[in-house]
Design a protein around this motif. Structure first.
Motif, mmCIF file in Angstrom:
data_model
loop_
_atom_site.group_PDB
_atom_site.id
_atom_site.type_symbol
_atom_site.label_atom_id
_atom_site.label_comp_id
_atom_site.label_asym_id
_atom_site.label_seq_id
_atom_site.Cartn_x
_atom_site.Cartn_y
_atom_site.Cartn_z
ATOM 1 N N LEU A 119 0.725 -1.144 0.109
ATOM 2 C CA LEU A 119 -0.012 0.064 -0.136
ATOM 3 C C LEU A 119 0.882 1.242 0.116
ATOM 4 O O LEU A 119 0.370 2.426 -0.574
ATOM 5 N N THR A 120 2.002 0.996 0.481
ATOM 6 C CA THR A 120 2.761 2.530 0.667
ATOM 7 C C THR A 120 3.860 2.372 -0.411
ATOM 8 O O THR A 120 4.837 3.603 -0.517
ATOM 9 N N GLY A 121 3.900 1.387 -1.507
ATOM 10 C CA GLY A 121 4.742 1.520 -2.521
ATOM 11 C C GLY A 121 4.552 2.681 -3.799
ATOM 12 O O GLY A 121 5.205 2.549 -4.439
ATOM 13 N N THR A 127 -6.822 8.967 -2.320
ATOM 14 C CA THR A 127 -8.092 8.836 -2.501
ATOM 15 C C THR A 127 -8.188 7.043 -2.538
ATOM 16 O O THR A 127 -9.322 6.595 -1.936
ATOM 17 N N GLU A 128 -7.526 6.354 -3.033
ATOM 18 C CA GLU A 128 -7.582 4.995 -3.301
ATOM 19 C C GLU A 128 -7.490 4.318 -1.767
ATOM 20 O O GLU A 128 -8.343 3.295 -1.673
ATOM 21 N N LEU A 129 -6.459 4.738 -1.255
ATOM 22 C CA LEU A 129 -6.267 4.172 0.459
ATOM 23 C C LEU A 129 -7.404 4.421 1.038
ATOM 24 O O LEU A 129 -7.684 3.468 1.987
ATOM 25 N N LEU A 132 -10.061 1.823 0.051
ATOM 26 C CA LEU A 132 -9.662 0.565 0.463
ATOM 27 C C LEU A 132 -9.851 0.475 2.139
ATOM 28 O O LEU A 132 -10.880 -0.576 2.539
ATOM 29 N N ALA A 133 -9.729 1.517 2.839
ATOM 30 C CA ALA A 133 -10.024 1.519 4.326
ATOM 31 C C ALA A 133 -11.492 1.519 4.475
ATOM 32 O O ALA A 133 -12.154 0.744 5.402
ATOM 33 N N ALA A 134 -12.259 2.104 3.439
ATOM 34 C CA ALA A 134 -13.960 1.970 3.724
ATOM 35 C C ALA A 134 -14.329 0.814 3.371
ATOM 36 O O ALA A 134 -15.223 0.323 4.021
#
Length: 146
Positions: A119-121, A127-129, A132-134
């Motif tokens: 995810l941190t790459g 916005t995408e993170l 994914l969290a939602a």
């Protein structure tokens, strides 16, 4: 006509994406790690609490012999304990030891670290993170409804 995605389309897309994710994450090596059958048995035992080998075999949907071999390997490594059943002296109850709980935690941590690195790459926007969290609690709720 609605632009809302059809549940069948969403189901197919989720199944494809989640299947790839699960396969990749399961391949994460952990030092002194567990085999897939060992992890499965240990996870079932950790969730169910003290139980018998045959009950675990039924829950995992494998033969009693296969479960016995897996549990034997876990006992040899000190990850599972076997004690007499206080209600029936002919039976033995199995429980996860502290070392067994730690082995499960190590595997979960290694998997979480793998996903965090991905995810941190830089391939996911803020916005995408957020998306994914939602989606995470929705995926958990979906799993509970299956």
């Amino acid at each position: 006509m609605s632009d809302d995605p059809h549940p069948d389309t969403v189901a197919s897309a989720l199944l494809a994406g989640i299947s790839v994710l699960v396969r990749r994450v399961r391949q994460v090596p952990v030092e002194g790690g567990l085999t897939m059958p060992e992890r499965t048995a240990l996870s079932h035992l950790a969730r169910s609490g003290a139980t018998t080998s045959s009950a675990l075999a039924r829950e995992a949907q494998i033969t009693a012999q296969a479960m016995g071999a897996t549990l034997g390997a876990l006992r040899d490594r000190g990850l599972v304990e076997r004690r007499p059943d206080p209600n029936d002296g002919r039976r033995a109850l199995l429980t996860v030891t502290e070392a067994g709980h730690q082995a499960l935690k190590n595997k979960r941590n290694a998997r979480a670290e793998l996903i965090a690195r991905a995810l941190t790459g830089g391939t996911f926007s803020p916005t995408e993170l957020e998306q994914l969290a939602a989606a995470a609690p929705l995926l958990e709720r979906l799993a509970q409804n299956i």
